[in-house]
Scaffold this motif. Structure first.
Motif, PDB file in Angstrom:
ATOM      1  N   VAL A 199       0.840  -1.200   0.000  1.00 26.75           N
ATOM      2  CA  VAL A 199       0.000   0.000   0.000  1.00 26.75           C
ATOM      3  C   VAL A 199       0.877   1.252   0.000  1.00 26.75           C
ATOM      4  O   VAL A 199       0.630   2.205  -0.738  1.00 26.75           O
ATOM      5  CB  VAL A 199      -0.973   0.002   1.199  1.00 26.75           C
ATOM      6  N   ARG A 200       1.935   1.253   0.813  1.00 29.77           N
ATOM      7  CA  ARG A 200       2.853   2.390   0.856  1.00 29.77           C
ATOM      8  C   ARG A 200       3.498   2.609  -0.517  1.00 29.77           C
ATOM      9  O   ARG A 200       3.600   3.741  -0.995  1.00 29.77           O
ATOM     10  CB  ARG A 200       3.928   2.169   1.913  1.00 29.77           C
ATOM     11  N   SER A 201       3.914   1.535  -1.160  1.00 30.04           N
ATOM     12  CA  SER A 201       4.527   1.645  -2.485  1.00 30.04           C
ATOM     13  C   SER A 201       3.544   2.175  -3.519  1.00 30.04           C
ATOM     14  O   SER A 201       3.902   3.009  -4.362  1.00 30.04           O
ATOM     15  CB  SER A 201       5.065   0.288  -2.938  1.00 30.04           C
ATOM     16  N   LEU A 202       2.302   1.707  -3.461  1.00 32.78           N
ATOM     17  CA  LEU A 202       1.280   2.196  -4.390  1.00 32.78           C
ATOM     18  C   LEU A 202       0.989   3.670  -4.153  1.00 32.78           C
ATOM     19  O   LEU A 202       0.810   4.442  -5.101  1.00 32.78           O
ATOM     20  CB  LEU A 202      -0.002   1.368  -4.262  1.00 32.78           C
ATOM     21  N   ARG A 203       0.963   4.086  -2.902  1.00 31.32           N
ATOM     22  CA  ARG A 203       0.721   5.494  -2.571  1.00 31.32           C
ATOM     23  C   ARG A 203       1.855   6.361  -3.134  1.00 31.32           C
ATOM     24  O   ARG A 203       1.604   7.422  -3.703  1.00 31.32           O
ATOM     25  CB  ARG A 203       0.610   5.683  -1.060  1.00 31.32           C
ATOM     26  N   THR A 204       3.078   5.902  -2.986  1.00 22.48           N
ATOM     27  CA  THR A 204       4.230   6.636  -3.518  1.00 22.48           C
ATOM     28  C   THR A 204       4.129   6.756  -5.033  1.00 22.48           C
ATOM     29  O   THR A 204       4.357   7.831  -5.602  1.00 22.48           O
ATOM     30  CB  THR A 204       5.544   5.943  -3.114  1.00 22.48           C
ATOM     31  N   LEU A 205       3.780   5.657  -5.687  1.00 24.25           N
ATOM     32  CA  LEU A 205       3.620   5.668  -7.138  1.00 24.25           C
ATOM     33  C   LEU A 205       2.521   6.643  -7.552  1.00 24.25           C
ATOM     34  O   LEU A 205       2.707   7.455  -8.465  1.00 24.25           O
ATOM     35  CB  LEU A 205       3.298   4.257  -7.649  1.00 24.25           C
ATOM     36  N   ALA A 206       1.378   6.603  -6.881  1.00 20.99           N
ATOM     37  CA  ALA A 206       0.268   7.495  -7.206  1.00 20.99           C
ATOM     38  C   ALA A 206       0.667   8.955  -7.008  1.00 20.99           C
ATOM     39  O   ALA A 206       0.341   9.816  -7.845  1.00 20.99           O
ATOM     40  CB  ALA A 206      -0.956   7.153  -6.357  1.00 20.99           C
ATOM     41  N   ASP A 207       1.387   9.258  -5.947  1.00 27.19           N
ATOM     42  CA  ASP A 207       1.837  10.630  -5.692  1.00 27.19           C
ATOM     43  C   ASP A 207       2.763  11.121  -6.797  1.00 27.19           C
ATOM     44  O   ASP A 207       2.659  12.262  -7.261  1.00 27.19           O
ATOM     45  CB  ASP A 207       2.543  10.736  -4.342  1.00 27.19           C
ATOM     46  N   ARG A 208       3.671  10.275  -7.239  1.00 33.13           N
ATOM     47  CA  ARG A 208       4.604  10.654  -8.305  1.00 33.13           C
ATOM     48  C   ARG A 208       3.874  10.876  -9.629  1.00 33.13           C
ATOM     49  O   ARG A 208       4.174  11.815 -10.369  1.00 33.13           O
ATOM     50  CB  ARG A 208       5.682   9.588  -8.478  1.00 33.13           C
ATOM     51  N   LEU A 209       2.918   9.993  -9.921  1.00 31.39           N
ATOM     52  CA  LEU A 209       2.150  10.148 -11.156  1.00 31.39           C
ATOM     53  C   LEU A 209       1.307  11.416 -11.129  1.00 31.39           C
ATOM     54  O   LEU A 209       1.205  12.126 -12.135  1.00 31.39           O
ATOM     55  CB  LEU A 209       1.268   8.918 -11.393  1.00 31.39           C
ATOM     56  N   GLU A 210       0.708  11.712  -9.983  1.00 28.22           N
ATOM     57  CA  GLU A 210      -0.085  12.930  -9.850  1.00 28.22           C
ATOM     58  C   GLU A 210       0.793  14.160 -10.086  1.00 28.22           C
ATOM     59  O   GLU A 210       0.421  15.058 -10.848  1.00 28.22           O
ATOM     60  CB  GLU A 210      -0.734  12.997  -8.473  1.00 28.22           C
ATOM     61  N   ALA A 211       1.956  14.197  -9.448  1.00 27.04           N
ATOM     62  CA  ALA A 211       2.861  15.337  -9.615  1.00 27.04           C
ATOM     63  C   ALA A 211       3.287  15.485 -11.075  1.00 27.04           C
ATOM     64  O   ALA A 211       3.331  16.604 -11.605  1.00 27.04           O
ATOM     65  CB  ALA A 211       4.082  15.166  -8.713  1.00 27.04           C
ATOM     66  N   LEU A 212       3.573  14.382 -11.726  1.00 22.58           N
ATOM     67  CA  LEU A 212       3.962  14.407 -13.131  1.00 22.58           C
ATOM     68  C   LEU A 212       2.851  14.996 -13.996  1.00 22.58           C
ATOM     69  O   LEU A 212       3.093  15.861 -14.836  1.00 22.58           O
ATOM     70  CB  LEU A 212       4.297  12.987 -13.611  1.00 22.58           C
ATOM     71  N   GLN A 213       1.621  14.560 -13.778  1.00 23.45           N
ATOM     72  CA  GLN A 213       0.512  15.032 -14.599  1.00 23.45           C
ATOM     73  C   GLN A 213       0.145  16.488 -14.297  1.00 23.45           C
ATOM     74  O   GLN A 213      -0.248  17.235 -15.206  1.00 23.45           O
ATOM     75  CB  GLN A 213      -0.709  14.116 -14.433  1.00 23.45           C
ATOM     76  N   VAL A 214       0.279  16.899 -13.047  1.00 18.71           N
ATOM     77  CA  VAL A 214       0.044  18.308 -12.707  1.00 18.71           C
ATOM     78  C   VAL A 214       1.072  19.166 -13.436  1.00 18.71           C
ATOM     79  O   VAL A 214       0.738  20.191 -14.040  1.00 18.71           O
ATOM     80  CB  VAL A 214       0.094  18.548 -11.178  1.00 18.71           C
TER      81      VAL A 214
END
Length: 75
Positions: free
Chosen positions: A23-38
Protein backbone atom coordinates in the motif's frame (compact mmCIF):
# COMPACT_ATOMS: atom_id res chain seq x y z
CA UNK A 1 2.83 -9.96 -14.42
CA UNK A 2 3.98 -6.33 -14.16
CA UNK A 3 5.41 -4.62 -11.09
CA UNK A 4 2.10 -2.86 -10.53
CA UNK A 5 0.23 -6.17 -10.73
CA UNK A 6 2.62 -7.59 -8.15
CA UNK A 7 1.99 -4.61 -5.86
CA UNK A 8 -1.76 -4.96 -6.25
CA UNK A 9 -1.57 -8.64 -5.37
CA UNK A 10 0.67 -7.92 -2.38
CA UNK A 11 -1.68 -5.17 -1.18
CA UNK A 12 -4.38 -7.80 -0.76
CA UNK A 13 -2.08 -10.25 1.02
CA UNK A 14 -3.23 -12.02 4.16
CA UNK A 15 -0.03 -10.94 5.92
CA UNK A 16 -0.58 -7.34 7.11
CA UNK A 17 3.11 -6.35 6.93
CA UNK A 18 3.29 -7.38 3.27
CA UNK A 19 0.01 -5.69 2.45
CA UNK A 20 0.91 -2.46 4.19
CA UNK A 21 4.31 -2.25 2.47
CA UNK A 22 2.56 -2.69 -0.87
CA UNK A 23 0.00 0.00 0.00
CA UNK A 24 2.85 2.39 0.86
CA UNK A 25 4.53 1.65 -2.48
CA UNK A 26 1.28 2.20 -4.39
CA UNK A 27 0.72 5.49 -2.57
CA UNK A 28 4.23 6.64 -3.52
CA UNK A 29 3.62 5.67 -7.14
CA UNK A 30 0.27 7.49 -7.21
CA UNK A 31 1.84 10.63 -5.69
CA UNK A 32 4.60 10.65 -8.31
CA UNK A 33 2.15 10.15 -11.16
CA UNK A 34 -0.08 12.93 -9.85
CA UNK A 35 2.86 15.34 -9.62
CA UNK A 36 3.96 14.41 -13.13
CA UNK A 37 0.51 15.03 -14.60
CA UNK A 38 0.04 18.31 -12.71
CA UNK A 39 3.38 19.48 -14.11
CA UNK A 40 2.34 18.47 -17.63
CA UNK A 41 -1.01 20.21 -17.29
CA UNK A 42 0.62 23.44 -16.07
CA UNK A 43 3.14 23.36 -18.93
CA UNK A 44 0.22 23.04 -21.35
CA UNK A 45 -1.44 26.09 -19.83
CA UNK A 46 -4.07 24.46 -17.65
CA UNK A 47 -5.41 26.56 -14.80
CA UNK A 48 -5.24 25.41 -11.20
CA UNK A 49 -9.04 25.14 -11.32
CA UNK A 50 -8.98 22.76 -14.29
CA UNK A 51 -6.44 20.54 -12.54
CA UNK A 52 -8.40 20.65 -9.29
CA UNK A 53 -11.60 19.65 -11.07
CA UNK A 54 -9.90 16.58 -12.56
CA UNK A 55 -8.44 15.58 -9.20
CA UNK A 56 -11.68 16.21 -7.30
CA UNK A 57 -10.13 18.74 -4.93
CA UNK A 58 -10.28 22.49 -4.50
CA UNK A 59 -8.16 24.90 -6.51
CA UNK A 60 -6.58 26.06 -3.27
CA UNK A 61 -5.61 22.51 -2.28
CA UNK A 62 -3.88 21.71 -5.56
CA UNK A 63 -2.13 25.08 -5.66
CA UNK A 64 -0.93 24.68 -2.08
CA UNK A 65 0.44 21.22 -2.86
CA UNK A 66 2.07 21.99 -6.22
CA UNK A 67 2.27 25.76 -6.62
CA UNK A 68 5.86 26.05 -5.49
CA UNK A 69 7.06 22.86 -7.20
CA UNK A 70 5.82 23.56 -10.70
CA UNK A 71 8.80 23.60 -13.00
CA UNK A 72 10.80 21.01 -11.08
CA UNK A 73 11.55 17.58 -12.46
CA UNK A 74 9.42 14.88 -10.84
CA UNK A 75 11.51 12.11 -9.22
Amino acid sequence: MTGTDTLLTAAGAAEPAEGLRAVRSLRTLADRLEALQVERARRQGWSWQQIADCLGVTRQAVHKKYGKTTGRVVP
